[in-house]
Design a protein around this motif. Sequence first.
Motif, PDB file in Angstrom:
ATOM      1  N   ALA A 126      46.133 -62.153  34.293  1.00 27.75           N
ATOM      2  CA  ALA A 126      47.786 -62.427  34.676  1.00 27.75           C
ATOM      3  C   ALA A 126      47.977 -62.972  36.245  1.00 27.75           C
ATOM      4  N   ARG A 127      46.869 -62.054  37.105  1.00 27.00           N
ATOM      5  CA  ARG A 127      46.484 -62.462  38.242  1.00 27.00           C
ATOM      6  C   ARG A 127      46.450 -64.144  38.678  1.00 27.00           C
ATOM      7  N   GLU A 128      45.223 -64.808  37.981  1.00 29.77           N
ATOM      8  CA  GLU A 128      44.722 -65.867  38.157  1.00 29.77           C
ATOM      9  C   GLU A 128      46.365 -66.848  37.630  1.00 29.77           C
ATOM     10  N   ILE A 129      46.543 -66.294  37.198  1.00 26.71           N
ATOM     11  CA  ILE A 129      47.968 -67.705  36.704  1.00 26.71           C
ATOM     12  C   ILE A 129      48.430 -66.692  37.473  1.00 26.71           C
ATOM     13  N   ALA A 130      49.016 -65.683  38.004  1.00 26.16           N
ATOM     14  CA  ALA A 130      50.129 -65.841  39.374  1.00 26.16           C
ATOM     15  C   ALA A 130      50.049 -66.504  40.232  1.00 26.16           C
ATOM     16  N   LEU A 131      48.359 -66.642  40.684  1.00 27.91           N
ATOM     17  CA  LEU A 131      48.288 -67.374  41.664  1.00 27.91           C
ATOM     18  C   LEU A 131      47.872 -69.063  41.576  1.00 27.91           C
ATOM     19  N   TRP A 132      48.257 -69.366  40.146  1.00 31.85           N
ATOM     20  CA  TRP A 132      48.135 -70.562  40.175  1.00 31.85           C
ATOM     21  C   TRP A 132      50.031 -70.884  39.947  1.00 31.85           C
ATOM     22  N   ARG A 133      50.777 -70.403  39.535  1.00 33.34           N
ATOM     23  CA  ARG A 133      51.999 -70.742  40.124  1.00 33.34           C
ATOM     24  C   ARG A 133      52.759 -70.606  40.576  1.00 33.34           C
ATOM     25  N   ARG A 134      52.257 -69.395  41.559  1.00 32.14           N
ATOM     26  CA  ARG A 134      52.842 -69.456  42.600  1.00 32.14           C
ATOM     27  C   ARG A 134      52.226 -70.553  43.906  1.00 32.14           C
ATOM     28  N   GLN A 135      51.163 -71.223  43.578  1.00 32.68           N
ATOM     29  CA  GLN A 135      51.028 -72.509  44.218  1.00 32.68           C
ATOM     30  C   GLN A 135      51.948 -73.476  43.529  1.00 32.68           C
ATOM     31  N   TYR A 136      52.352 -73.558  42.280  1.00 37.36           N
ATOM     32  CA  TYR A 136      52.827 -74.699  41.557  1.00 37.36           C
ATOM     33  C   TYR A 136      54.572 -74.463  42.997  1.00 37.36           C
ATOM     34  N   HIS A 137      55.255 -73.329  42.650  1.00 38.49           N
ATOM     35  CA  HIS A 137      56.241 -73.396  42.820  1.00 38.49           C
ATOM     36  C   HIS A 137      56.418 -72.552  45.060  1.00 38.49           C
ATOM     37  N   GLN A 138      55.306 -72.874  45.025  1.00 38.17           N
ATOM     38  CA  GLN A 138      55.436 -72.687  46.270  1.00 38.17           C
ATOM     39  C   GLN A 138      56.628 -70.876  46.870  1.00 38.17           C
ATOM     40  N   SER A 139      56.483 -70.502  45.771  1.00 40.25           N
ATOM     41  CA  SER A 139      56.856 -69.257  45.981  1.00 40.25           C
ATOM     42  C   SER A 139      55.495 -67.912  47.302  1.00 40.25           C
ATOM     43  N   GLN A 140      56.578 -66.753  46.611  1.00 45.14           N
ATOM     44  CA  GLN A 140      55.855 -65.427  47.540  1.00 45.14           C
ATOM     45  C   GLN A 140      54.864 -65.086  46.137  1.00 45.14           C
ATOM     46  N   LEU A 141      54.134 -64.599  46.395  1.00 49.07           N
ATOM     47  CA  LEU A 141      52.920 -63.515  45.321  1.00 49.07           C
ATOM     48  C   LEU A 141      53.426 -61.911  46.159  1.00 49.07           C
ATOM     49  N   VAL A 142      53.249 -60.988  45.246  1.00 48.33           N
ATOM     50  CA  VAL A 142      53.642 -59.611  46.035  1.00 48.33           C
ATOM     51  C   VAL A 142      51.968 -59.130  45.014  1.00 48.33           C
ATOM     52  N   MET A 143      51.027 -58.861  45.618  1.00 43.36           N
ATOM     53  CA  MET A 143      49.895 -57.903  44.420  1.00 43.36           C
ATOM     54  C   MET A 143      49.998 -56.370  45.183  1.00 43.36           C
ATOM     55  N   GLY A 144      51.482 -55.486  44.172  1.00 44.72           N
ATOM     56  CA  GLY A 144      50.877 -54.458  45.275  1.00 44.72           C
ATOM     57  C   GLY A 144      50.785 -53.291  43.936  1.00 44.72           C
ATOM     58  N   THR A 145      49.404 -51.870  44.729  1.00 45.06           N
ATOM     59  CA  THR A 145      48.840 -51.059  44.222  1.00 45.06           C
ATOM     60  C   THR A 145      48.302 -50.171  45.376  1.00 45.06           C
ATOM     61  N   ALA A 146      48.153 -48.815  45.186  1.00 45.83           N
ATOM     62  CA  ALA A 146      47.390 -48.376  45.146  1.00 45.83           C
ATOM     63  C   ALA A 146      45.942 -48.249  45.800  1.00 45.83           C
ATOM     64  N   THR A 147      45.580 -48.685  44.836  1.00 40.55           N
ATOM     65  CA  THR A 147      44.261 -48.870  45.619  1.00 40.55           C
ATOM     66  C   THR A 147      43.439 -50.099  44.253  1.00 40.55           C
TER      67      THR A 147
END
Length: 734
Positions: A340-361
């Motif tokens: 899903a992370r790779e898909i998120a990166l791809w779609r972000r690029q397409y839409h020129q949107s923001q992508l926030v990946m959050g985690t404590a670890t």
Amino acid sequence: MKKAYLLEVFIEHQLQQLNRPFTYVYHGNTLPQKGIRVRVPFRQQSLIGYVTESKLIDDFDAYQVSSPYPILNITEIMDEKPILSRELLSLVDELASQQFSSKIGLLQAMLPPSLFPSKQSLRSPKVAYEEWLIFIKEPDINLLNSYQRNWWSLVKDLKKVRTNEIKSKAAIKFFIDQGLAKLEKVEKRRFDFKPLKVETKPTLSNDQKQVLNQINQSTNKIFLLEGVTGSGKTEIYLSLSEQVIQENKSVLMIVPEIALTPVMMSYYHQRFGEKVAILHSGLTPAEKFDEYRRILHGEVLVVVGARSAIFAPLENIGLIVLDEEHSETYKQDTPPYYHAREIALWRRQYHQSQLVMGTATPSLESRARAQKGLYQHLLLSKRIYDQALPTTTIIDMSQTKHLANVDSIFSQRLLDGISNRLLQKEQVIVLVNRRGFAQSIVCRQCEYRFTCPSCQVPLAFHAQINSLKCHYCDHLESLPTQCPSCQGHQLMKEGFGTEKVVSSLQRMFPEAKIARLDTDMTGVRTNVTQILKQFQEKKIDILVGTQMVAKGHDFPNVTLVGVMLADLGLHVPHYRAAERTFQLIAQVVGRTGRGTQPGEAIIQTTMPYHYAIQLGAKQDYAAFYDREMKERKLRQYPPFTFLARFELSSKDQDLVDEVALELQQSLKTQLDNIAEVIGPNIPYPEYYAGVYRRRILLKYKKYQLLHPILEMIYPLLLTKKTVKILLNVDPYDM
Ligand code: ADP
Ligand code: ZN
């Protein structure tokens, strides 16, 4: 000359040999669009196919003569418009060519069953309607009889009402006949969402404001938000979503587990009302179809969901959030493989949107990319209100003096802690990352071990159903009374899991309400939601569970977390073992002390000095990252290299060995200098779902070099009729 439209069609089929298009012809008047479904004749059957290319040719007869095969007519056009947007269509193409995924498989992962390019779709749910009466006019009361006056009095304050809420059929007929109301049929949403109670919007803390500022000022739009547990990451997602929605853009909010969707949905519902849809694999086909169409029709601004929701047909995306970025559940490790992370990166690029990946670890991969500046690294290093991180104690369970009694699975310390919290009316989470009552059953006399007839791995004992269960294939059999090998009657239970912990605790704390949460319960979806809700409402005192209890949850009244068998994951020979253990411990420790009371964690292990356990207990991500990166560099494992895995499987054990060796030889010669070829290895379990398995691992640095060669080899592999070969790029399971 006869003009016609030539179509390239992918056809539903189990066989991977069919992962290529077939050519059909359409003699209609308009060009069928790429991305629609068609019905086609195929080997005496009528099947549903999916159009990937279409073009007009001027002379069909000449074309037919030059073709080695007869070109058949399609039977029927199924869709007016493509079932996927241009964006998602090109994503399918990209994944199919880059990762060798089957196009049909990808479409099935992306679409609700009703839209599958398969025959199944014809039997799948259709649109559901409900009927409403919309009132348009008031009657002259004096002209009504008393029945009619009574009916009118019941509805006169309503603007509209569902017909099935009106008990009298005569009343409905009257309202319509008199022109007082009109009937309207509207599409019904079958997902019945009942929001949970969640916090209302707080004033942002200074740390949260600062992070939002950093995001708004950044030119790099990809963010790794590293925030300790309880630092208020959810509020960052919500605030950013508000901004994005104000700009008339949409938000894709992804969480790693279905169990985390109700709370996240509730937060979004509270802020954005009905403009939120939900998508995950736990929905019924009808619910999925409805939610999917709401998104498709532009009725929603936010989609909340688990892994597969990353394919949601949202347009105009302004923000994608991947919560708990490190979660392995984001990788689909069965075909079609995707992360899903790779898909998120791809779609972000397409839409020129923001992508926030959050985690404590953060996963090491993501943290390393942030280090390189590919992602903007954001830190939330303190909990909300400066609440302290929990105090933690690691208990060495190999020293009997720590045990509650000689053969206890609990330390005295943990039992004292639990009884303390019960007195204070505070709640406890106990993590045991293993299901069932006992890990295996062994004959005391001859040491015979009960194993799964199909996987040959030891069977676990599940007390609630008094049965043995295979944790790989879910094979079940009754608990035997006798050893089949020596006929002995003394069968020992070895190793423990969640069920045993629950039953032992219940014996020691008979007054306490104790519940269990593990994947054994996910068979019925509401079970999980129910338990989490009851725990939230403090109707449960102690929640015992596998890793399902560790991630994401926010229960402010939990002040003690106990971890049993903390080293369980360290005994698996896998380069990620330490990372997984660190994440699990840091995450579960982060579930305590999130409210006003300070939290404590007690960690039981026989490896108290292992760095993954020590640093996990302290939630010291920075130290873990430094240490683990050295380890990975030394052994040249990701993120210093990348992995790809071939899995071969066949009913015939000799054949699978033979083909594996053949493939290894050919890979070795062709990938010289490009990739290290490791194996063939025998995975655990070797025999699974009726086939023998072998794996070959590729370790490489540059996919651009590897890909063209794989592209050459892959089609050849598909021609092996009796050995199935799958390629998994970036596998989690080696
Ligand atoms: P994380 O996801 O970082 O572990 P959460 O987003 O769950 O943390 O937040 C932890 C708790 O803090 C939640 O109960 C949340 O309601 C609360 N919280 C978040 N931001 C604020 C704030 N600005 N003021 C008060 N409480 C907050
Ligand atoms: Zn099995």
